[in-house]
Scaffold this active site. Structure first.
Site, PDB file in Angstrom:
ATOM      1  N   ASN A  90       0.765  -1.221   0.101  1.00  0.00           N
ATOM      2  CA  ASN A  90       0.040   0.039  -0.023  1.00  0.00           C
ATOM      3  C   ASN A  90       0.907   1.347   0.056  1.00  0.00           C
ATOM      4  OD1 ASN A  90      -2.315  -1.555  -0.034  1.00  0.00           O
ATOM      5  ND2 ASN A  90      -2.523  -1.395   2.289  1.00  0.00           N
ATOM      6  N   HIS A 189      -6.449  -5.258 -14.081  1.00  0.00           N
ATOM      7  CA  HIS A 189      -5.071  -4.685 -14.633  1.00  0.00           C
ATOM      8  C   HIS A 189      -4.992  -4.313 -16.140  1.00  0.00           C
ATOM      9  CE1 HIS A 189      -2.325  -6.300 -11.176  1.00  0.00           C
ATOM     10  NE2 HIS A 189      -3.099  -5.433 -10.943  1.00  0.00           N
ATOM     11  N   VAL A 402     -30.979 -25.979 -12.719  1.00  0.00           N
ATOM     12  CA  VAL A 402     -31.547 -26.203 -13.784  1.00  0.00           C
ATOM     13  C   VAL A 402     -32.736 -24.982 -13.979  1.00  0.00           C
ATOM     14  CG1 VAL A 402     -33.011 -27.518 -15.819  1.00  0.00           C
ATOM     15  CG2 VAL A 402     -31.311 -28.467 -14.087  1.00  0.00           C
ATOM     16  N   GLY A 404     -33.027 -22.288 -12.358  1.00  0.00           N
ATOM     17  CA  GLY A 404     -33.300 -21.580 -11.296  1.00  0.00           C
ATOM     18  C   GLY A 404     -34.159 -22.436 -10.258  1.00  0.00           C
ATOM     19  N   SER A 408     -39.323 -26.140 -11.545  1.00  0.00           N
ATOM     20  CA  SER A 408     -39.522 -26.587 -12.710  1.00  0.00           C
ATOM     21  C   SER A 408     -39.328 -28.363 -12.948  1.00  0.00           C
ATOM     22  CB  SER A 408     -38.718 -26.148 -13.764  1.00  0.00           C
ATOM     23  OG  SER A 408     -37.445 -26.307 -13.483  1.00  0.00           O
ATOM     24  N   GLU A 415     -37.555 -32.086 -18.732  1.00  0.00           N
ATOM     25  CA  GLU A 415     -36.681 -31.820 -17.529  1.00  0.00           C
ATOM     26  C   GLU A 415     -36.672 -33.203 -16.697  1.00  0.00           C
ATOM     27  OE1 GLU A 415     -37.150 -28.316 -15.626  1.00  0.00           O
ATOM     28  OE2 GLU A 415     -35.689 -28.776 -13.853  1.00  0.00           O
ATOM     29  N   PRO A 491     -22.615 -34.837 -14.793  1.00  0.00           N
ATOM     30  CA  PRO A 491     -22.506 -36.167 -14.584  1.00  0.00           C
ATOM     31  C   PRO A 491     -21.412 -36.701 -13.536  1.00  0.00           C
ATOM     32  CG  PRO A 491     -21.433 -35.905 -16.516  1.00  0.00           C
ATOM     33  CD  PRO A 491     -21.956 -34.723 -16.211  1.00  0.00           C
ATOM     34  N   HIS A 520     -23.527 -35.432  -0.035  1.00  0.00           N
ATOM     35  CA  HIS A 520     -23.154 -36.740  -0.218  1.00  0.00           C
ATOM     36  C   HIS A 520     -22.688 -37.335   1.102  1.00  0.00           C
ATOM     37  CE1 HIS A 520     -22.856 -36.406  -5.068  1.00  0.00           C
ATOM     38  NE2 HIS A 520     -23.996 -35.932  -4.558  1.00  0.00           N
TER      39      HIS A 520
HETATM   40  C1  HEM Z   1      -3.467 -11.087  -8.729  1.00  0.00           C
HETATM   41  C2  HEM Z   1      -2.744 -10.275  -7.664  1.00  0.00           C
HETATM   42  C3  HEM Z   1      -2.292  -9.041  -7.724  1.00  0.00           C
HETATM   43  C4  HEM Z   1      -1.074  -8.559  -7.662  1.00  0.00           C
HETATM   44  C5  HEM Z   1       0.233  -9.113  -7.438  1.00  0.00           C
HETATM   45  C6  HEM Z   1      -1.290  -7.098  -7.907  1.00  0.00           C
HETATM   46  C7  HEM Z   1      -0.125  -6.146  -7.992  1.00  0.00           C
HETATM   47  C8  HEM Z   1      -0.198  -4.875  -8.331  1.00  0.00           C
HETATM   48  C9  HEM Z   1       0.919  -4.128  -8.314  1.00  0.00           C
HETATM   49  C10 HEM Z   1       2.202  -4.263  -8.029  1.00  0.00           C
HETATM   50  C11 HEM Z   1       0.372  -2.840  -8.970  1.00  0.00           C
HETATM   51  C12 HEM Z   1       1.199  -1.585  -9.166  1.00  0.00           C
HETATM   52  C13 HEM Z   1       1.047  -0.906  -7.780  1.00  0.00           C
HETATM   53  C14 HEM Z   1       2.243   0.457  -7.920  1.00  0.00           C
HETATM   54  O1  HEM Z   1       3.192   0.165  -8.702  1.00  0.00           O
HETATM   55  O2  HEM Z   1       2.029   1.405  -7.386  1.00  0.00           O
HETATM   56  C15 HEM Z   1      -0.977  -2.903  -9.294  1.00  0.00           C
HETATM   57  C16 HEM Z   1      -1.722  -1.905  -9.612  1.00  0.00           C
HETATM   58  C17 HEM Z   1      -3.337  -2.309  -9.846  1.00  0.00           C
HETATM   59  N1  HEM Z   1      -3.774  -3.095  -9.450  1.00  0.00           N
HETATM   60 FE1  HEM Z   1      -3.278  -4.897  -8.931  1.00  0.00          FE
HETATM   61  N2  HEM Z   1      -2.637  -6.663  -8.148  1.00  0.00           N
HETATM   62  C18 HEM Z   1      -3.326  -7.768  -8.128  1.00  0.00           C
HETATM   63  C19 HEM Z   1      -4.578  -7.885  -8.139  1.00  0.00           C
HETATM   64  C20 HEM Z   1      -5.501  -6.952  -8.521  1.00  0.00           C
HETATM   65  C21 HEM Z   1      -6.985  -6.966  -8.366  1.00  0.00           C
HETATM   66  C22 HEM Z   1      -7.580  -8.321  -8.010  1.00  0.00           C
HETATM   67  C23 HEM Z   1      -7.322  -5.921  -8.774  1.00  0.00           C
HETATM   68  C24 HEM Z   1      -8.774  -5.602  -8.445  1.00  0.00           C
HETATM   69  C25 HEM Z   1      -9.928  -6.058  -8.755  1.00  0.00           C
HETATM   70  C26 HEM Z   1      -6.257  -4.939  -8.748  1.00  0.00           C
HETATM   71  C27 HEM Z   1      -6.291  -3.593  -9.471  1.00  0.00           C
HETATM   72  C28 HEM Z   1      -5.228  -2.837  -9.528  1.00  0.00           C
HETATM   73  C29 HEM Z   1      -5.317  -1.621 -10.412  1.00  0.00           C
HETATM   74  C30 HEM Z   1      -6.613  -1.030 -10.636  1.00  0.00           C
HETATM   75  C31 HEM Z   1      -4.058  -1.161 -10.434  1.00  0.00           C
HETATM   76  C32 HEM Z   1      -3.469   0.152 -11.023  1.00  0.00           C
HETATM   77  C33 HEM Z   1      -3.925   1.429  -9.722  1.00  0.00           C
HETATM   78  C34 HEM Z   1      -3.493   2.623  -9.963  1.00  0.00           C
HETATM   79  O3  HEM Z   1      -3.349   3.121 -11.358  1.00  0.00           O
HETATM   80  O4  HEM Z   1      -3.690   3.301  -9.066  1.00  0.00           O
HETATM   81  N3  HEM Z   1      -5.213  -5.634  -8.805  1.00  0.00           N
HETATM   82  N4  HEM Z   1      -1.488  -4.030  -8.744  1.00  0.00           N
HETATM   83  C1  HEM Z   2     -21.007 -31.664  -7.568  1.00  0.00           C
HETATM   84  C2  HEM Z   2     -21.746 -32.031  -8.264  1.00  0.00           C
HETATM   85  C3  HEM Z   2     -22.590 -33.363  -8.089  1.00  0.00           C
HETATM   86  C4  HEM Z   2     -22.559 -34.555  -8.765  1.00  0.00           C
HETATM   87  C5  HEM Z   2     -21.760 -34.612  -9.921  1.00  0.00           C
HETATM   88  C6  HEM Z   2     -23.646 -35.293  -8.146  1.00  0.00           C
HETATM   89  C7  HEM Z   2     -23.893 -36.691  -8.840  1.00  0.00           C
HETATM   90  C8  HEM Z   2     -24.886 -37.445  -7.949  1.00  0.00           C
HETATM   91  C9  HEM Z   2     -24.989 -38.728  -8.246  1.00  0.00           C
HETATM   92  C10 HEM Z   2     -24.481 -39.563  -9.411  1.00  0.00           C
HETATM   93  C11 HEM Z   2     -25.747 -39.351  -7.502  1.00  0.00           C
HETATM   94  C12 HEM Z   2     -26.423 -40.750  -7.151  1.00  0.00           C
HETATM   95  C13 HEM Z   2     -27.599 -40.737  -8.441  1.00  0.00           C
HETATM   96  C14 HEM Z   2     -27.775 -42.300  -8.681  1.00  0.00           C
HETATM   97  O1  HEM Z   2     -26.838 -43.254  -8.825  1.00  0.00           O
HETATM   98  O2  HEM Z   2     -29.073 -42.583  -8.352  1.00  0.00           O
HETATM   99  C15 HEM Z   2     -26.203 -38.208  -6.470  1.00  0.00           C
HETATM  100  C16 HEM Z   2     -27.032 -38.587  -5.315  1.00  0.00           C
HETATM  101  C17 HEM Z   2     -27.441 -37.621  -4.427  1.00  0.00           C
HETATM  102  N1  HEM Z   2     -26.844 -36.130  -4.515  1.00  0.00           N
HETATM  103 FE1  HEM Z   2     -25.316 -35.365  -5.738  1.00  0.00          FE
HETATM  104  N2  HEM Z   2     -24.019 -34.608  -7.158  1.00  0.00           N
HETATM  105  C18 HEM Z   2     -23.560 -33.281  -6.966  1.00  0.00           C
HETATM  106  C19 HEM Z   2     -23.781 -32.293  -6.136  1.00  0.00           C
HETATM  107  C20 HEM Z   2     -24.639 -32.397  -5.103  1.00  0.00           C
HETATM  108  C21 HEM Z   2     -25.213 -31.257  -4.563  1.00  0.00           C
HETATM  109  C22 HEM Z   2     -25.000 -29.983  -4.333  1.00  0.00           C
HETATM  110  C23 HEM Z   2     -26.369 -32.111  -3.708  1.00  0.00           C
HETATM  111  C24 HEM Z   2     -27.259 -31.096  -2.419  1.00  0.00           C
HETATM  112  C25 HEM Z   2     -26.862 -30.185  -2.122  1.00  0.00           C
HETATM  113  C26 HEM Z   2     -26.453 -33.504  -3.776  1.00  0.00           C
HETATM  114  C27 HEM Z   2     -27.299 -34.217  -3.057  1.00  0.00           C
HETATM  115  C28 HEM Z   2     -27.449 -35.524  -3.551  1.00  0.00           C
HETATM  116  C29 HEM Z   2     -28.047 -36.535  -2.539  1.00  0.00           C
HETATM  117  C30 HEM Z   2     -28.502 -36.193  -1.351  1.00  0.00           C
HETATM  118  C31 HEM Z   2     -27.867 -37.892  -3.142  1.00  0.00           C
HETATM  119  C32 HEM Z   2     -28.556 -39.167  -2.664  1.00  0.00           C
HETATM  120  C33 HEM Z   2     -29.811 -39.062  -3.212  1.00  0.00           C
HETATM  121  C34 HEM Z   2     -30.799 -40.057  -2.627  1.00  0.00           C
HETATM  122  O3  HEM Z   2     -30.377 -41.137  -2.120  1.00  0.00           O
HETATM  123  O4  HEM Z   2     -31.833 -40.271  -3.195  1.00  0.00           O
HETATM  124  N3  HEM Z   2     -25.478 -33.825  -4.713  1.00  0.00           N
HETATM  125  N4  HEM Z   2     -25.303 -36.890  -6.833  1.00  0.00           N
END
Ligand code: HEM
Ligand code: HEM
Length: 646
Positions: A90, A189, A402, A404, A408, A415, A491, A520
């Site tokens: 900073n 940047h 799916v 939202g 559905s 679906e 899947p 799970h």
């Molecule tokens: C990925 C890691 C990051 C590094 C290592 C980094 C590093 C830097 C550095 C070294 C500068 C120049 C500062 C100076 O010479 O005074 C800079 C400028 C800047 N950085 Fe980053 N930065 C990163 C991520 C980000 C992110 C996430 C944002 C915003 C979402 C951001 C926004 C900016 C902006 C807009 C400037 C120009 C500021 C100005 O002109 O006053 N940077 N950054």
């Molecule tokens: C990360 C991505 C995910 C994949 C790839 C996935 C896939 C699966 C599969 C393949 C099954 C078994 C279906 C079957 O063979 O009958 C399953 C079961 C299940 N999944 Fe996921 N799933 C995911 C994320 C989630 C999330 C986010 C939730 C809820 C927050 C969830 C809740 C469940 C539950 C509770 C079961 C068991 C259902 C039952 O016994 O009837 N899964 N899932």
């Protein structure tokens, strides 16, 4: 000293309270300060018109604040703390503090001590991007300001330009930001300037730099350190005051100014994301806006935490002479032990009041018994067959991903008959619940809300955490196509990168993804879902694979064979799922992907070792998942029965 049985519910409440407090809302100042946003916007526009670089400086200020978005970066040093402004990333580098002070003065003039400095930073960052031609997004609000700041946190958390890809990834992951978020945020940047001391080493000593580009910079930046250190060069040479995707085009031709910039395109895992953003401005814009919202959500103070400062550079505690250096962990635990349930409940209530368009009190007057009716029906169904809790939870997930959270998935059609939905269960239970709810309140409570509440009540019925469900979803009048299902429900053969990217497309972080996968820890899967994993994958415990192979044949067959997703405690909602992953006992390929030497390993370890960390991340992620594109207001309808439109 509180007994364990007393302390546990207290801790749970504290955990729930902090889950709920993490929710910000876009309408936070709509009644308390309706002109806040327009006041900030016009002040930012003026400042950026005066000096376009100010847009870059304000954007960066929000980033440097947000590794904890609490305006701590704005606090001057005091007698009790050394603030962040003299931290290495900073000092002599952050700009725009005076612009923020001016904006704050204008906002105070319209609404006294109402709008926080942390929110002003978040809005000013968005308005700066817009003023320089970049995308817009809705800023979530309700952050409060810290009363203190800490130089060493800033030194520790803000990545320096010397970081390699692995360090950059880790430093963003540490703040729950995904690799894609990191690449997208670095696109900031595309505007602004850097001082020579930050890229001298790169232009003289590195080989992954375009040589004409390096030579032209060398002409103005002497090799010896100490001279010209603070002279400036644009981070994006092509269009330094336009917020566009030129930054990524530069990286493709090895014209990243900082070492850390070029790391994103250097033969590593982020190359393809850089290529994608370079070729598609809209892909970049949408990833950037999603990532800015994620970044703006990093540990905000909400509810009764922190304060609203009157002047952004000083805490009110300092203004009124109160000691700011408080709260050792011992103080905190004694506060917690002595706090009454009532005040904690109040905190929960206050915190949840800040929720988005949906509201936890939506049916309080129109159908006050809705929630109790759903809960008792779910509890009955789960005690009859514990697996039903898993099936109801999964139904809500498949609904939300799916098109939202719009019920559905409950409509007969393409679906419901799409591949990933063929194994869904619980439709009858939902139909029954709807009948009971209709009996007490006619056409009032939507099927989408019933699914959401039933998912929460299922988790609770199986011993998991509880949370407050925001309500007010309405039901769709159409179902999605099988293609939409295939694009949104992955899947079990999915890779970590695919998982991260689909969740990301829903506004869910990698941490949300890992937490939600913890679902799970209950339920069952069919042999075809895990066959390939137990026969073909090597990242699986051998005896675990052998025991599953005994019932699930290689090649084909076994279509009705079931195995528990969590072998240890199939009907208990706990964190055993994550310990299973540590010992390579994930049932699905997609489960084990979360702990397979990649970026989510640490999150899995954390959830395996701390049930509380998992519970709170799960509850937060469920609320976020329940917020995916709900229909509200006059959209959609409230169905009379869940399986058909009216
Ligand atoms: C990925 C890691 C990051 C590094 C290592 C980094 C590093 C830097 C550095 C070294 C500068 C120049 C500062 C100076 O010479 O005074 C800079 C400028 C800047 N950085 Fe980053 N930065 C990163 C991520 C980000 C992110 C996430 C944002 C915003 C979402 C951001 C926004 C900016 C902006 C807009 C400037 C120009 C500021 C100005 O002109 O006053 N940077 N950054
Ligand atoms: C990360 C991505 C995910 C994949 C790839 C996935 C896939 C699966 C599969 C393949 C099954 C078994 C279906 C079957 O063979 O009958 C399953 C079961 C299940 N999944 Fe996921 N799933 C995911 C994320 C989630 C999330 C986010 C939730 C809820 C927050 C969830 C809740 C469940 C539950 C509770 C079961 C068991 C259902 C039952 O016994 O009837 N899964 N899932």
């Amino acid at each position: 000293m509180a007994s364990d049985s007393y302390l546990f519910p207290l801790l749970l409440l504290v955990a729930l309270a902090s889950v709920a407090t993490a929710q910000l809302s876009s309408t936070f100042y709509d009644t308390s300060c309706p002109n806040a946003l327009s006041t900030i916007k016009s002040a930012v526009n003026t400042a950026v018109n005066n000096e376009p670089r100010m847009g870059a400086s304000l954007l960066r200020l929000h980033f440097h604040d947000c590794f904890g978005c609490d305006a701590s970066v704005l606090l001057n040093d005091t007698a009790t703390f050394t603030g962040e402004q003299t931290a290495l990333p900073n000092q002599g580098s952050i700009r725009g503090l005076t612009v923020i002070d001016n904006i704050k003065a204008q906002v105070e003039a319209v609404c006294n001590q109402t709008v926080s400095c942390a929110d002003i930073l978040a809005v000013a960052a968005r308005d700066s991007v817009v003023a320089l031609g970049g995308p817009s997004w809705t800023v979530l609000l309700g952050r409060r300001d810290s009363t203190t700041a800490n130089k060493s946190n800033a030194d520790r958390d803000l990545p320096p330009p010397t970081f390699d890809l692995a360090n950059l990834t880790a430093s963003f992951a540490n703040k729950n930001l995904s690799v894609t978020d990191m690449v997208a945020l670095s696109g900031a940047h595309t505007i602004g300037q850097a001082q020579w001391l930050n890229f001298r080493d790169r232009i003289y000593n590195e080989t992954n730099i375009n040589s004409t580009f390096a030579t032209s910079l060398q002409a103005n930046c002497p090799r010896t350190s100490g001279s010209g250190d603070t002279s400036l060069s644009p981070l994006d040479t092509t269009s330094p005051t336009s917020f566009d995707n030129a930054y990524y085009g530069n990286l493709l031709s090895q014209k990243g100014l900082l070492h850390s910039d070029q790391q994103l395109f250097n033969g590593g895992s982020t190359d393809s994301t850089v290529q994608n953003f370079a070729s598609s401005a809209s892909a970049f814009n949408s990833a950037f806006t999603a990532a800015m919202i994620n970044m703006g959500n990093i540990s905000p103070k909400t509810g009764s935490q922190g304060e609203i400062r009157r002047s952004c550079s000083k805490s009110q505690l300092e203004v009124s002479g109160i000691e700011t250096d408080c709260c050792s962990s011992e103080d905190l635990s004694s506060v917690m032990a002595s706090a009454s349930f009532l005040s904690l409940l109040l905190l929960v209530a206050l915190a949840t009041a800040a929720s988005a368009q949906l509201s936890s009190t939506f049916y309080s007057t129109s159908c006050p018994n809705a929630l109790a009716t759903i809960k008792s029906a779910v509890t009955a169904a789960v005690s009859q067959e514990p697996r039903m809790g898993a099936s109801l939870l999964r139904l809500h997930f498949h609904d939300c991903f799916v098109q939202g959270c719009d019920a559905s998935v409950l409509l007969a059609g393409n679906e419901q008959s799409a591949g990933p939905n063929l194994s869904l269960r619980g439709f009858n239970v939902i139909d029954n619940i709807k009948t009971q709810v209709e009996a007490i309140c006619k056409q009032t409570v939507s099927c989408a809300d019933i699914l959401t509440v039933a998912a929460r009540d299922s988790v609770v019925a199986l011993g998991g955490p509880s949370w407050t469900v925001p309500l007010g979803r309405r039901d769709s009048t159409t179902a999605a196509s099988s293609t939409t299902v295939a694009n949104n429900l992955l899947p079990p053969s999915a890779s970590l990168a695919q998982l991260i990217s689909v969740y990301q497309s829903k506004g869910l972080s990698a941490t949300d993804m890992v937490a939600l996968s913890g679902a799970h820890t209950i339920g069952q899967a069919h042999c075809p879902s895990y066959r390939a994993h137990i026969y073909n994958d090597t990242n699986i415990n051998q005896s675990f694979a052998a025991s599953l192979q005994a019932n699930c044949p290689a090649g084909s067959g076994g279509t009705n064979v079931l195995a528990p997703l969590d072998t240890t405690t199939a009907n208990t909602f706990d964190n055993a799922y994550f310990s299973n992953l540590l010992s390579q006992k994930g049932l699905l390929h997609s489960d084990q992907e979360l702990f397979n030497g990649g970026s989510t390993d640490n999150t899995v370890r954390n959830f395996a070792s701390s049930a509380a960390a998992f519970s709170s991340a799960f509850a937060t992620a469920m609320v976020k998942m329940g917020n995916i594109s709900p229909l509200t207001g006059t959209q959609g309808e409230v169905r009379l029965k869940c399986s058909a439109t009216n």
